[in-house]
Design a protein around this motif. Sequence first.
Motif, PDB file in Angstrom:
ATOM      1  N   GLN A   1       0.798  -1.229   0.000  1.00 52.66           N
ATOM      2  CA  GLN A   1       0.000   0.000   0.000  1.00 52.66           C
ATOM      3  C   GLN A   1       0.829   1.278   0.000  1.00 52.66           C
ATOM      4  O   GLN A   1       0.326   2.341  -0.322  1.00 52.66           O
ATOM      5  CB  GLN A   1      -0.864   0.064   1.257  1.00 52.66           C
ATOM      6  CG  GLN A   1      -1.808  -1.087   1.461  1.00 52.66           C
ATOM      7  CD  GLN A   1      -1.092  -2.240   2.122  1.00 52.66           C
ATOM      8  OE1 GLN A   1       0.136  -2.303   2.139  1.00 52.66           O
ATOM      9  NE2 GLN A   1      -1.843  -3.173   2.629  1.00 52.66           N
TER      10      GLN A   1
ATOM     11  N   THR B   1      -0.668   5.327  -0.822  1.00 52.40           N
ATOM     12  CA  THR B   1      -1.006   6.290   0.233  1.00 52.40           C
ATOM     13  C   THR B   1       0.044   7.388   0.372  1.00 52.40           C
ATOM     14  O   THR B   1      -0.276   8.504   0.714  1.00 52.40           O
ATOM     15  CB  THR B   1      -1.149   5.606   1.614  1.00 52.40           C
ATOM     16  OG1 THR B   1       0.051   4.914   1.887  1.00 52.40           O
ATOM     17  CG2 THR B   1      -2.333   4.670   1.648  1.00 52.40           C
TER      18      THR B   1
ATOM     19  N   ASP C   1       1.978  -6.183   6.585  1.00 54.66           N
ATOM     20  CA  ASP C   1       1.221  -5.304   5.681  1.00 54.66           C
ATOM     21  C   ASP C   1       0.314  -4.369   6.474  1.00 54.66           C
ATOM     22  O   ASP C   1       0.228  -3.175   6.196  1.00 54.66           O
ATOM     23  CB  ASP C   1       0.332  -6.153   4.757  1.00 54.66           C
ATOM     24  CG  ASP C   1       1.038  -6.513   3.464  1.00 54.66           C
ATOM     25  OD1 ASP C   1       2.210  -6.120   3.296  1.00 54.66           O
ATOM     26  OD2 ASP C   1       0.424  -7.194   2.632  1.00 54.66           O
TER      27      ASP C   1
ATOM     28  N   GLN D   1       1.988  -1.500   8.318  1.00 55.55           N
ATOM     29  CA  GLN D   1       2.338  -0.408   7.403  1.00 55.55           C
ATOM     30  C   GLN D   1       1.105   0.403   7.011  1.00 55.55           C
ATOM     31  O   GLN D   1       1.131   1.635   6.992  1.00 55.55           O
ATOM     32  CB  GLN D   1       2.969  -0.974   6.122  1.00 55.55           C
ATOM     33  CG  GLN D   1       4.391  -1.438   6.276  1.00 55.55           C
ATOM     34  CD  GLN D   1       5.315  -0.330   6.741  1.00 55.55           C
ATOM     35  OE1 GLN D   1       5.812  -0.366   7.862  1.00 55.55           O
ATOM     36  NE2 GLN D   1       5.534   0.659   5.910  1.00 55.55           N
ATOM     37  N   ALA D   2       0.028  -0.301   6.685  1.00 48.95           N
ATOM     38  CA  ALA D   2      -1.192   0.386   6.257  1.00 48.95           C
ATOM     39  C   ALA D   2      -1.759   1.255   7.383  1.00 48.95           C
ATOM     40  O   ALA D   2      -2.222   2.376   7.144  1.00 48.95           O
ATOM     41  CB  ALA D   2      -2.235  -0.632   5.801  1.00 48.95           C
TER      42      ALA D   2
ATOM     43  N   ASP E   1       0.542   4.272   7.820  1.00 52.86           N
ATOM     44  CA  ASP E   1       0.313   5.221   6.731  1.00 52.86           C
ATOM     45  C   ASP E   1      -0.993   5.985   6.936  1.00 52.86           C
ATOM     46  O   ASP E   1      -1.067   7.184   6.686  1.00 52.86           O
ATOM     47  CB  ASP E   1       0.253   4.479   5.384  1.00 52.86           C
ATOM     48  CG  ASP E   1       1.632   4.029   4.925  1.00 52.86           C
ATOM     49  OD1 ASP E   1       2.634   4.490   5.507  1.00 52.86           O
ATOM     50  OD2 ASP E   1       1.711   3.222   3.991  1.00 52.86           O
TER      51      ASP E   1
ATOM     52  N   ALA F   1      -8.350   7.422   0.503  1.00 50.90           N
ATOM     53  CA  ALA F   1      -7.730   6.170   0.039  1.00 50.90           C
ATOM     54  C   ALA F   1      -6.994   5.479   1.174  1.00 50.90           C
ATOM     55  O   ALA F   1      -7.007   4.246   1.287  1.00 50.90           O
ATOM     56  CB  ALA F   1      -6.771   6.453  -1.117  1.00 50.90           C
ATOM     57  N   HIS F   2      -6.344   6.272   2.059  1.00 53.77           N
ATOM     58  CA  HIS F   2      -5.586   5.621   3.136  1.00 53.77           C
ATOM     59  C   HIS F   2      -6.501   4.857   4.083  1.00 53.77           C
ATOM     60  O   HIS F   2      -6.105   3.825   4.632  1.00 53.77           O
ATOM     61  CB  HIS F   2      -4.698   6.617   3.881  1.00 53.77           C
ATOM     62  CG  HIS F   2      -5.385   7.839   4.418  1.00 53.77           C
ATOM     63  ND1 HIS F   2      -6.097   7.834   5.585  1.00 53.77           N
ATOM     64  CD2 HIS F   2      -5.473   9.101   3.931  1.00 53.77           C
ATOM     65  CE1 HIS F   2      -6.585   9.049   5.818  1.00 53.77           C
ATOM     66  NE2 HIS F   2      -6.221   9.852   4.817  1.00 53.77           N
TER      67      HIS F   2
ATOM     68  N   ARG G   1      -9.349   3.392   3.140  1.00 52.49           N
ATOM     69  CA  ARG G   1      -9.779   2.193   2.417  1.00 52.49           C
ATOM     70  C   ARG G   1      -8.707   1.105   2.499  1.00 52.49           C
ATOM     71  O   ARG G   1      -8.984  -0.051   2.826  1.00 52.49           O
ATOM     72  CB  ARG G   1     -10.072   2.543   0.948  1.00 52.49           C
ATOM     73  CG  ARG G   1     -10.474   1.334   0.096  1.00 52.49           C
ATOM     74  CD  ARG G   1     -10.861   1.728  -1.329  1.00 52.49           C
ATOM     75  NE  ARG G   1      -9.872   2.516  -2.027  1.00 52.49           N
ATOM     76  CZ  ARG G   1      -8.760   2.009  -2.587  1.00 52.49           C
ATOM     77  NH1 ARG G   1      -8.505   0.718  -2.507  1.00 52.49           N
ATOM     78  NH2 ARG G   1      -7.894   2.803  -3.202  1.00 52.49           N
ATOM     79  N   LEU G   2      -7.457   1.495   2.214  1.00 55.20           N
ATOM     80  CA  LEU G   2      -6.355   0.527   2.250  1.00 55.20           C
ATOM     81  C   LEU G   2      -6.150  -0.020   3.658  1.00 55.20           C
ATOM     82  O   LEU G   2      -5.859  -1.200   3.855  1.00 55.20           O
ATOM     83  CB  LEU G   2      -5.070   1.203   1.763  1.00 55.20           C
ATOM     84  CG  LEU G   2      -5.090   1.619   0.302  1.00 55.20           C
ATOM     85  CD1 LEU G   2      -3.944   2.581   0.003  1.00 55.20           C
ATOM     86  CD2 LEU G   2      -5.004   0.392  -0.598  1.00 55.20           C
TER      87      LEU G   2
ATOM     88  N   ALA H   1      -6.484  -3.957   4.746  1.00 53.15           N
ATOM     89  CA  ALA H   1      -5.363  -4.663   5.387  1.00 53.15           C
ATOM     90  C   ALA H   1      -5.772  -5.189   6.757  1.00 53.15           C
ATOM     91  O   ALA H   1      -5.355  -6.283   7.171  1.00 53.15           O
ATOM     92  CB  ALA H   1      -4.160  -3.737   5.509  1.00 53.15           C
TER      93      ALA H   1
END
Lengths: 135, 135, 135, 135
Positions: free
Chosen positions: A2, A6, D30, D33-34, D37, D109-110, D112-113, D117
């Motif tokens: 991601q 982002t 993952d 990180q998501a 972010d 978007a951040h 959503r991601l 995750a």
Amino acid sequence: MQLHETNAAPPDRRSGEDERLERAIDAALDCSQACGDCADACIADGLPASLRQCVRLALDCADLCEVTVSLAARRTGTNDEVTRQTLQACATACRRCADECAPHAEAHAHCRLCAEACRACAGACIEAVGTLRRR
Amino acid sequence: MQLHETNAAPPDRRSGEDERLERAIDAALDCSQACGDCADACIADGLPASLRQCVRLALDCADLCEVTVSLAARRTGTNDEVTRQTLQACATACRRCADECAPHAEAHAHCRLCAEACRACAGACIEAVGTLRRR
Amino acid sequence: MQLHETNAAPPDRRSGEDERLERAIDAALDCSQACGDCADACIADGLPASLRQCVRLALDCADLCEVTVSLAARRTGTNDEVTRQTLQACATACRRCADECAPHAEAHAHCRLCAEACRACAGACIEAVGTLRRR
Amino acid sequence: MQLHETNAAPPDRRSGEDERLERAIDAALDCSQACGDCADACIADGLPASLRQCVRLALDCADLCEVTVSLAARRTGTNDEVTRQTLQACATACRRCADECAPHAEAHAHCRLCAEACRACAGACIEAVGTLRRR
């Protein structure tokens, strides 16, 4: 992953330069895992005398990789000097750990993988340092 | 606090120099908490525009304080250059965070406490750097 | 320690209950240091076979203490169930580590200090769990 | 990724069960990180009121993902109950964070991601819990 999507969002992150910083983040994530795995495997093996220094340098390196990921991902616009010094400390830790692990690469797969990840991370960190302003 | 008693034990830790390193560890522990509290309080307050940079610098600083504690406590005999660079990066992060928080000290107790802890930690880290060999 | 002063500030932290949570934070900070010191000392000593499991449980315990400090200090109002489960996992890690370290207490000061800090932290975490709503 | 190669090495890791644990490690990496972010982007955006709880749950979740990675990668043979409770706390944190982020998925978007995750990580953690003995 991601990160790329982002990272484009926040308004005060500079594009262009960020590519090298993102490569450093990815390399540090890999390296942190490889160092942690190497340390864990050294301990699980009973820590023969030859690997004693190895496990400690790997733990130091993993710690610095993690903080590098946090700072580089947070990418505080006005904190470039701190990020720069952290990337440099991380590169130094990676090189020291790689030098210690490399001689054990044939005997221990975890040392070989750790040395490889450390060299890749040191290179990526030094590349990224060049994108940050000295203040 | 257990640090002093146990730190005396490992054979490859040098006494004398370690006193300043232990003060840096204690200061970084305090500072990490103060920075975390400041960031949390900024967020809980809804992050007014004036504190936006404050929270990010505090998070960076807390991360560097934590890695400083880990490395200085682990005290890997042959890894002095890495510890030295980490202490310097930590001191830089502390000074930057203190400079950002200090102007908000009257309005926000958490900023005042954070700035104080940051200045103390920066000083202790620089003192400790002097005890480590440059390589 | 700054914790008490700043923890009073955020509007969505409930007073009264917080006293036991703060004792858990202080105990987990102590325990994280004691576990880290014990692991470092075990490794620096060359990790005799008798201490092999000790170092791993201490590293697990230190990791859980650190996340407990972060969550309990952040004190996210609506995240009580997560904090509760984290405190319980931390208490379990502390008890396991204490059980492993206690038999080495006479031979190794770091194991004695680690076992003591673990038992204190386990108790403080369980006390704090009672203050958090089950959801 | 180096994990699979090195994880095969230590003698006291049980094969078969480890596959699900490794999927949990990858998912937690993952997710960490998501979440980081998402929190960073929320703060960089000035933290509008709608995202205030989002950033705190994301920070809690990132912390739990990181400790999950550390414990699951270390895979201390006799510490299954601790790993199990940590995986469960991580899954709870992921679900809470996903529930908070999902309504903002279209606007940010951040978020959503992060929600994606988180859901993937919660699922992987629960799968992995089933492989660990209850003690």
